[in-house]
Scaffold this active site. Structure first.
Site, PDB file in Angstrom:
ATOM      1  N   GLU A  94       0.827  -1.207   0.000  1.00 14.75           N
ATOM      2  CA  GLU A  94       0.000   0.000   0.000  1.00 14.75           C
ATOM      3  C   GLU A  94       0.858   1.253   0.000  1.00 14.75           C
ATOM      4  O   GLU A  94       2.005   1.244   0.456  1.00 14.75           O
ATOM      5  CB  GLU A  94      -0.914  -0.011   1.232  1.00 14.75           C
ATOM      6  CG  GLU A  94      -2.012  -1.054   1.102  1.00 14.75           C
ATOM      7  CD  GLU A  94      -2.908  -1.097   2.314  1.00 14.75           C
ATOM      8  OE1 GLU A  94      -4.030  -0.606   2.241  1.00 14.75           O
ATOM      9  OE2 GLU A  94      -2.482  -1.650   3.343  1.00 14.75           O
ATOM     10  N   CYS A 107       3.399   8.549   1.026  1.00 17.82           N
ATOM     11  CA  CYS A 107       3.965   7.607   1.989  1.00 17.82           C
ATOM     12  C   CYS A 107       4.099   6.273   1.249  1.00 17.82           C
ATOM     13  O   CYS A 107       3.108   5.735   0.765  1.00 17.82           O
ATOM     14  CB  CYS A 107       3.006   7.501   3.167  1.00 17.82           C
ATOM     15  SG  CYS A 107       3.443   6.242   4.359  1.00 17.82           S
ATOM     16  N   CYS A 114       6.542  -6.888   7.130  1.00 15.29           N
ATOM     17  CA  CYS A 114       7.708  -6.447   7.897  1.00 15.29           C
ATOM     18  C   CYS A 114       8.019  -7.515   8.928  1.00 15.29           C
ATOM     19  O   CYS A 114       7.109  -8.082   9.542  1.00 15.29           O
ATOM     20  CB  CYS A 114       7.430  -5.119   8.589  1.00 15.29           C
ATOM     21  SG  CYS A 114       8.853  -4.497   9.529  1.00 15.29           S
ATOM     22  N   CYS A 118       6.522  -4.861  15.540  1.00 16.12           N
ATOM     23  CA  CYS A 118       6.210  -3.900  16.596  1.00 16.12           C
ATOM     24  C   CYS A 118       4.763  -4.138  17.019  1.00 16.12           C
ATOM     25  O   CYS A 118       3.892  -4.370  16.163  1.00 16.12           O
ATOM     26  CB  CYS A 118       6.385  -2.471  16.093  1.00 16.12           C
ATOM     27  SG  CYS A 118       8.083  -2.152  15.552  1.00 16.12           S
ATOM     28  N   CYS A 121       1.690  -2.261  15.336  1.00 13.00           N
ATOM     29  CA  CYS A 121       1.699  -2.042  13.888  1.00 13.00           C
ATOM     30  C   CYS A 121       1.043  -3.182  13.110  1.00 13.00           C
ATOM     31  O   CYS A 121       1.420  -4.348  13.260  1.00 13.00           O
ATOM     32  CB  CYS A 121       3.146  -1.859  13.424  1.00 13.00           C
ATOM     33  SG  CYS A 121       3.307  -1.697  11.645  1.00 13.00           S
ATOM     34  N   CYS A 334      -0.463   5.879   9.837  1.00 16.05           N
ATOM     35  CA  CYS A 334       0.727   5.079  10.104  1.00 16.05           C
ATOM     36  C   CYS A 334       0.378   3.816  10.866  1.00 16.05           C
ATOM     37  O   CYS A 334      -0.362   3.864  11.854  1.00 16.05           O
ATOM     38  CB  CYS A 334       1.710   5.870  10.963  1.00 16.05           C
ATOM     39  SG  CYS A 334       2.839   6.848  10.016  1.00 16.05           S
TER      40      CYS A 334
HETATM   41  N1  SAH Z   1       9.481   0.522   9.608  1.00 18.06           N
HETATM   42  C1  SAH Z   1       9.683   1.923   9.680  1.00 18.06           C
HETATM   43  C2  SAH Z   1       8.822   2.711   8.713  1.00 18.06           C
HETATM   44  C3  SAH Z   1       7.400   2.277   8.536  1.00 18.06           C
HETATM   45  S1  SAH Z   1       6.343   2.474   9.958  1.00 18.06           S
HETATM   46  C4  SAH Z   1       9.524   2.430  11.080  1.00 18.06           C
HETATM   47  O1  SAH Z   1       9.078   1.666  11.929  1.00 18.06           O
HETATM   48  O2  SAH Z   1       9.892   3.574  11.337  1.00 18.06           O
HETATM   49  C5  SAH Z   1       6.066   4.243   9.942  1.00 18.06           C
HETATM   50  C6  SAH Z   1       5.739   4.841  11.303  1.00 18.06           C
HETATM   51  O3  SAH Z   1       4.444   4.430  11.745  1.00 18.06           O
HETATM   52  C7  SAH Z   1       6.689   4.439  12.401  1.00 18.06           C
HETATM   53  O4  SAH Z   1       7.065   5.556  13.179  1.00 18.06           O
HETATM   54  C8  SAH Z   1       5.839   3.476  13.179  1.00 18.06           C
HETATM   55  O5  SAH Z   1       6.306   3.282  14.479  1.00 18.06           O
HETATM   56  C9  SAH Z   1       4.508   4.148  13.117  1.00 18.06           C
HETATM   57  N2  SAH Z   1       3.375   3.316  13.503  1.00 18.06           N
HETATM   58  C10 SAH Z   1       3.196   2.016  13.301  1.00 18.06           C
HETATM   59  N3  SAH Z   1       2.021   1.597  13.812  1.00 18.06           N
HETATM   60  C11 SAH Z   1       1.430   2.684  14.351  1.00 18.06           C
HETATM   61  C12 SAH Z   1       0.187   2.905  15.023  1.00 18.06           C
HETATM   62  N4  SAH Z   1      -0.677   1.924  15.245  1.00 18.06           N
HETATM   63  N5  SAH Z   1      -0.074   4.160  15.444  1.00 18.06           N
HETATM   64  C13 SAH Z   1       0.791   5.170  15.222  1.00 18.06           C
HETATM   65  N6  SAH Z   1       1.976   5.012  14.593  1.00 18.06           N
HETATM   66  C14 SAH Z   1       2.288   3.788  14.160  1.00 18.06           C
HETATM   67 FE1  SF4 Z   2       7.926  -2.834  10.778  1.00 21.43          FE
HETATM   68 FE2  SF4 Z   2       5.670  -1.677  11.544  1.00 21.43          FE
HETATM   69 FE3  SF4 Z   2       7.693  -1.872  13.266  1.00 21.43          FE
HETATM   70 FE4  SF4 Z   2       7.898  -0.165  11.158  1.00 21.43          FE
HETATM   71  S1  SF4 Z   2       6.447  -0.047  12.884  1.00 21.43           S
HETATM   72  S2  SF4 Z   2       9.455  -1.641  11.900  1.00 21.43           S
HETATM   73  S3  SF4 Z   2       6.734  -1.352   9.626  1.00 21.43           S
HETATM   74  S4  SF4 Z   2       6.551  -3.607  12.379  1.00 21.43           S
END
Ligand code: SAH
Ligand code: SF4
Length: 345
Positions: A94, A107, A114, A118, A121, A334
C-alpha cells in the site's frame, strides 16, 4: 532472456546497458526516460515519437513495472488517498497520498510486510514476505502521480516495511527519486523512517544526498521499548541514541523522533522527562503520534495527557508537534496499512 523492469535501472545503468549492450542511440534512451518519468506513459507502444520497430524492440527487452491498483480509497474528511497495489507476483503493498495546501506528500512501502513485529503495527502483524526492488519502490510514486494527475513533492518512507532492512534497494530508490533526469526531488523532501537499525543509520550518514531521518523511538527506556519493539533487544535505546549522535556529527542534520503515544504506557510526565533527558544532546524534533487503531488494542492518551507531555518537552527547549491524523476514515494512518487484509485472512 526474461524481460527487465526498466524502473529498476538507475539513469546511468540504463544508459550504459542500452547504448553498450543493445546498441541504442543515447537520445533514444533519453526519450524513453522522458516518457516514463515526465509524461507518465508506461506503455512503449504509446511512446509516439519512437518508431514501431523500436517500440516492439523495447517490448521484447523491457517492461515498465507499474503495479496494478486493486483498491483506491479516498478520505471524505481530507482527500487522503490510500492505494492497494498488486505487484507482478501477486503480492500486495500500500501507499498513501496526503494533500496539504501547497504540496502533496506520498507515503511509500519498501517491503511486502515487515519482520520486526512492533506490537502496535498492523504491517508487523502480517509478517515479512519479501523486499521490494528499487523499481517497485519508485513505481508507487509514478503510479499515484498518473492516477491522480498530481506531482508529488514530498516522499516519506513510512509505509509498509523497514527501509533500512532493505537498504540497498531503498538507497537506490532514493538516488533515483533525487536524480535530476528522473524524478528530480530534493533530498530535503525525502524522509526515511526507521525503527532503529543502528549500523545502517551510521551508513546513511555517508550517502551523498541530504535526506531527512526519522527514528521511531516510541519509548524512553529499554524496559518500555522492549515491550513494544522487539528490535530493541538487538539495538537498545542507548546504542540507538549514540547512532543518532554519530549521524548528526556527520550530517549536521536535525533528527526527528517519532513517538507513538500509548495511554498508560509511555504518556506520563516521567516518560516525558526521561525522553527529554535521553535526547538532550541532540538537535531534534519530536513528533508525538497518538497511537492509531492497532493489533495490540493500545489506546490513545487523552488530549490533556498529550498536552502535558508536549509541554514538558517544550519547556526543555525541544521542538514538538502532535501529529494530526489524516485519512482516519479509510485506515490510511501510520501502522494501519495491510490491516484489512489481515482481518480477511
Ligand atoms: N518501519 C519503519 C517505517 C514504517 S512504519 C519504522 O518503523 O519507522 C512508519 C511509522 O508508523 C513508524 O514511526 C511506526 O512506528 C509508526 N506506527 C506504526 N504503527 C502505528 C500505530 N498503530 N499508530 C501510530 N503510529 C504507528
Ligand atoms: Fe515494521 Fe511496523 Fe515496526 Fe515499522 S512499525 S518496523 S513497519 S513492524
Amino acid at each position: 532472456m526474461s524481460k527487465k523492469n526498466i524502473l529498476d535501472f538507475s539513469y546511468e545503468e540504463l544508459m550504459a546497458y542500452m547504448t553498450e549492450e543493445l546498441d541504442v542511440k543515447k537520445f533514444r534512451v533519453d526519450q524513453i526516460v522522458d516518457w516514463i518519468y515526465d509524461k507518465h506513459v508506461f506503455e512503449f507502444q504509446e511512446m509516439s515519437n519512437l518508431s514501431k520497430d523500436f517500440r516492439d524492440f523495447m517490448d521484447e527487452k523491457f517492461f515498465v513495472g507499474i503495479p496494478e491498483p486493486i483498491d483506491i480509497k479516498t478520505s471524505k474528511i481530507d482527500k487522503t488517498t490510500k492505494f492497494l497495489w498488486e505487484l507482478r507476483d501477486g503480492n500486495t503493498v500500500e501507499s498513501v497520498a496526503l494533500f496539504y495546501p501547497k504540496r502533496v506528500s506520498a507515503c511509500i512501502s519498501t517491503q511486502v510486510g515487515c519482520a520486526l513485529k512492533c506490537a502496535f503495527c498492523a504491517t508487523g502483524a502480517s509478517g515479512f514476505t519479501r523486499d521490494l526492488t528499487p523499481g517497485e519502490i519508485i513505481a508507487q510514486v509514478l503510479a499515484m502521480e498518473k492516477i491522480k494527475n498530481i506531482r508529488i513533492n514530498n516522499i516519506v518512507y513510512m509505509g509498509m516495511g523497514e527501509p533500512l532492512l532493505n537498504y540497498e534497494n531503498t538507497i537506490k530508490s532514493v538516488k533515483m527519486l533525487n536524480d535530476k533526469r528522473l524524478k528530480n526531488l530534493g533530498g530535503r523532501h525525502i524522509t526515511i523512517s526507521t525503527s532503529g537499525i543502528v549500523p545502517r543509520i551510521e551508513e546513511l550518514a555517508e550517502i551523498p544526498i541530504e535526506i531527512r531521518l526519522s527514528v521511531s523511538l516510541h519509548a524512553p527506556t529499554n524496559i518500555q521499548r522492549d515491550k513494544i519493539m522487539p528490535i530493541n533487544h538487538k539495538y537498545p535505546v542507548e546504542e540507538l541514541i549514540q547512532a543518532c549522535k554519530n549521524y548528526q556529527k556527520i550530517t549536521n542534520k536535525r533528527v526527528t523522533f517519532e513517538y507513538t503515544a500509548i495511554k498508560g504506557f509511555n504518556d506520563s510526565e516521567d516518560d516525558a522527562r526521561n525522553l527529554a533527558a535521553l535526547i538532550s544532546d541532540l538537535k531534534v524534533m519530536v513528533n508525538v503520534i497518538p497511537v492509531n487503531d492497532n493489533p495490540a488494542g493500545f489506546e490513545k492518551p487523552s488530549k490533556r495527557f498529550l498536552d502535558t507531555f508536549a509541554r514538558i518537552l517544550i519547556n526543555k527547549g525541544i521542538d514538538v508537534t502532535i501529529r494530526a491524523e489524516k485519512g482516519s476514515d479509510i485506515e490510511a494512518a501510520c501502522g494501519q496499512l495491510k490491516k484489512r487484509f489481515i482481518e480477511k485472512q
